[in-house]
Design a protein around this motif. Sequence first.
Motif, short mmCIF file in Angstrom:
data_model
loop_
_atom_site.label_atom_id
_atom_site.label_comp_id
_atom_site.label_asym_id
_atom_site.label_seq_id
_atom_site.Cartn_x
_atom_site.Cartn_y
_atom_site.Cartn_z
N PHE A 173 20.33 -91.44 44.10
CA PHE A 173 21.30 -90.89 45.06
C PHE A 173 22.10 -89.75 44.43
CE2 PHE A 173 25.64 -90.96 46.85
CZ PHE A 173 25.34 -90.49 48.11
N LEU A 174 22.72 -90.02 43.28
CA LEU A 174 23.51 -88.98 42.61
C LEU A 174 22.63 -87.81 42.20
CD1 LEU A 174 25.92 -91.00 40.31
CD2 LEU A 174 26.35 -89.99 42.53
N PHE A 175 21.41 -88.11 41.76
CA PHE A 175 20.48 -87.08 41.31
C PHE A 175 20.18 -86.10 42.43
CE2 PHE A 175 16.20 -85.48 40.42
CZ PHE A 175 16.35 -85.08 39.12
N ASN A 176 20.00 -86.62 43.64
CA ASN A 176 19.63 -85.75 44.75
C ASN A 176 20.81 -85.08 45.43
OD1 ASN A 176 16.75 -85.95 44.82
ND2 ASN A 176 17.04 -88.09 45.39
N PRO B 230 22.63 -81.18 43.42
CA PRO B 230 22.39 -79.74 43.62
C PRO B 230 23.04 -79.15 44.88
CG PRO B 230 20.35 -80.88 43.08
CD PRO B 230 21.37 -81.93 43.31
N PRO B 231 22.87 -79.79 46.09
CA PRO B 231 23.56 -79.20 47.24
C PRO B 231 25.07 -79.23 47.11
CG PRO B 231 22.47 -81.24 47.87
CD PRO B 231 21.99 -80.91 46.51
N LEU B 232 25.61 -80.27 46.46
CA LEU B 232 27.05 -80.33 46.25
C LEU B 232 27.51 -79.18 45.35
CD1 LEU B 232 29.07 -82.36 47.34
CD2 LEU B 232 29.05 -83.47 45.11
N GLY B 233 26.69 -78.87 44.35
CA GLY B 233 27.03 -77.77 43.45
C GLY B 233 27.14 -76.46 44.21
N LEU B 234 26.17 -76.21 45.10
CA LEU B 234 26.20 -74.97 45.88
C LEU B 234 27.38 -74.98 46.84
CD1 LEU B 234 24.77 -72.33 46.35
CD2 LEU B 234 23.44 -73.41 48.13
N LEU B 235 27.66 -76.14 47.43
CA LEU B 235 28.76 -76.24 48.39
C LEU B 235 30.11 -75.92 47.74
CD1 LEU B 235 29.82 -77.02 51.18
CD2 LEU B 235 29.90 -79.38 50.42
N ASP C 137 8.66 -82.37 44.77
CA ASP C 137 10.02 -82.82 44.53
C ASP C 137 9.96 -84.20 43.87
OD1 ASP C 137 12.71 -83.08 44.66
OD2 ASP C 137 12.74 -83.74 46.74
N ILE C 138 10.21 -84.26 42.58
CA ILE C 138 10.10 -85.54 41.86
C ILE C 138 11.48 -86.02 41.43
CG2 ILE C 138 9.18 -86.68 39.82
CD1 ILE C 138 6.90 -84.73 39.83
N THR C 139 11.79 -87.27 41.72
CA THR C 139 12.98 -87.90 41.17
C THR C 139 12.50 -88.88 40.09
OG1 THR C 139 14.01 -87.80 43.33
CG2 THR C 139 15.03 -89.22 41.70
N PRO D 142 29.65 -82.00 40.43
CA PRO D 142 28.18 -82.00 40.56
C PRO D 142 27.46 -81.77 39.24
CG PRO D 142 29.16 -80.18 41.79
CD PRO D 142 30.26 -81.08 41.40
N VAL D 143 28.03 -80.94 38.37
CA VAL D 143 27.36 -80.69 37.09
C VAL D 143 27.30 -81.98 36.27
CG1 VAL D 143 27.66 -79.54 34.87
CG2 VAL D 143 27.88 -78.24 36.96
N TRP D 144 28.42 -82.67 36.21
CA TRP D 144 28.48 -83.92 35.47
C TRP D 144 27.57 -84.97 36.13
CZ3 TRP D 144 29.03 -86.76 31.53
CH2 TRP D 144 29.26 -88.12 31.67
N MET D 145 27.61 -85.01 37.47
CA MET D 145 26.78 -85.91 38.25
C MET D 145 25.31 -85.71 37.90
SD MET D 145 27.19 -85.92 42.29
CE MET D 145 28.64 -86.64 42.92
N ALA D 146 24.89 -84.45 37.88
CA ALA D 146 23.49 -84.14 37.60
C ALA D 146 23.10 -84.63 36.21
CB ALA D 146 23.26 -82.63 37.71
N GLY D 147 23.96 -84.38 35.24
CA GLY D 147 23.63 -84.76 33.87
C GLY D 147 23.57 -86.26 33.68
N TRP D 148 24.51 -86.97 34.29
CA TRP D 148 24.56 -88.42 34.13
C TRP D 148 23.43 -89.09 34.91
CZ3 TRP D 148 26.74 -91.79 31.02
CH2 TRP D 148 26.84 -93.13 31.42
#
Lengths: 121, 324
Positions: free
Chosen positions: B76-79, B82-87, B67-69, B125-131
């Motif tokens: 924080f936003l990066f991690n 993904p769970p927020l997207g599923l939620l 698991d690499i960040t 979450p999608v926008w969060m992941a990209g940014w």
Amino acid sequence: MSPQWSAALAFVLVAAVVAVGTLMAARVFGVKARSKPPSRDLTYECGEEPEGSAWVRFHPRYYVVALMFVVFDVETAFILPWALNLGPRGGGLLLVEMGLFVGVLLLGWGYAVRKGALTWQ
Amino acid sequence: MTEYPWLWGGGFALVLITVLMGVAAWSIWFERKFAGRMQNRPGPTQVGPAGLLQPLADLLKLIQKEDITPTNADSFLFNIAPPLGLLTVLGGMAVYPWAPGDWVPANLNIGILFTLSIGSLVTIPVWMAGWASNNKYALLGAMRAAAQAVSFEVPLLLTCLVPIILSGSFRMGDIVEAQADGHWFALWPPGPGAVAFVLFLLCSLAEANRIPFDIPEAESELVAGITTEYMGMKFGLFYLAEYMHTLIASFMGASMFLGGWDGPGPDGLHWLVLKGLTLYAGIFWIRWTFLRYRADQFMAICWRIFVPVSLLTVTVAAFWRVYA
């Protein structure tokens, strides 16, 4: 809190636990690299070292889209309670009222189309 | 149900999410087999009989990955993305009725609004992941994804208004009951329901980022879009969320336009499952048949065709409700 809302909240909480738990499992079972060359954790840019940051200013056409979204989303928020009250009794007046409201909105929509706000250039 | 709402909601969620995740996982196997047949190749064959254990192998692989960040990312936003997207995808199922009677986790009187409002959070979450990735491909993907998701949100909401108007209720159960005895909204009244149903499915594809609207990923132009920097289970969660979103949208479509559990013979879960999974398989068919739309094309499709047409369906449905 009414029982229905408690149940809904419990559902969402369990969903959150499942989502976070999957990641935690991956933390536990995932392998860990012994050596970490500094280039390993860089962001991907076709194998080169990333050029500057990606946190940059962006094209304003996205702003126009967001603006259109807010307009139509608020419109939908007004339509929702209206939709619930529609019925054979007194529905005619409701139709006229919403017709006026949506008509004004459609004028704005037509203006946006003519101005090219909805074409990406 | 009324005595222990917490237990009921939580227990229902546990069983339902397990089943749905299983269906989503094995639907990937089905999709690969299906796509293989369409392209005259066998699909997965190696793991288990007919490749049936492939999803398990994939899960094991994903869960073992490191698991690499990225150092430059906002960790924080990066991690959290993904769970927020599923939620956001799973949460909407809290009000979905599965069979006549009390087979619903939470029978909210604003059920459909609850689903739509949680579902529309998926942009974040999608926008969060990209940014948060701090990657140019991810940012481009996220920008387009946000534009696409907010645009298709409008016709999606408007098409959902058609069953609301025709049934006069926000409660999912009432909407299904209003279609009892074959009066499915996709068939009756003729016109608005059928058009709204098709638009609803297409908008759901756009919301779930599926082909022909998989702009956020767009692997041939944006490397992997928003998921470029994600690996292992974090990528897996995005992937799972996409399939779950499609699956849930299929079931929503089945309930709102195809009569839910109504069918010839005894009503029940079997009809709902049949309709939902048929729509789901139809979406795979679309995926392996059509090409991806360009970013400017889908904007034009949404704002120039989908929005006015969905407004028209709402108008016709409203007139039907008042005068027929």
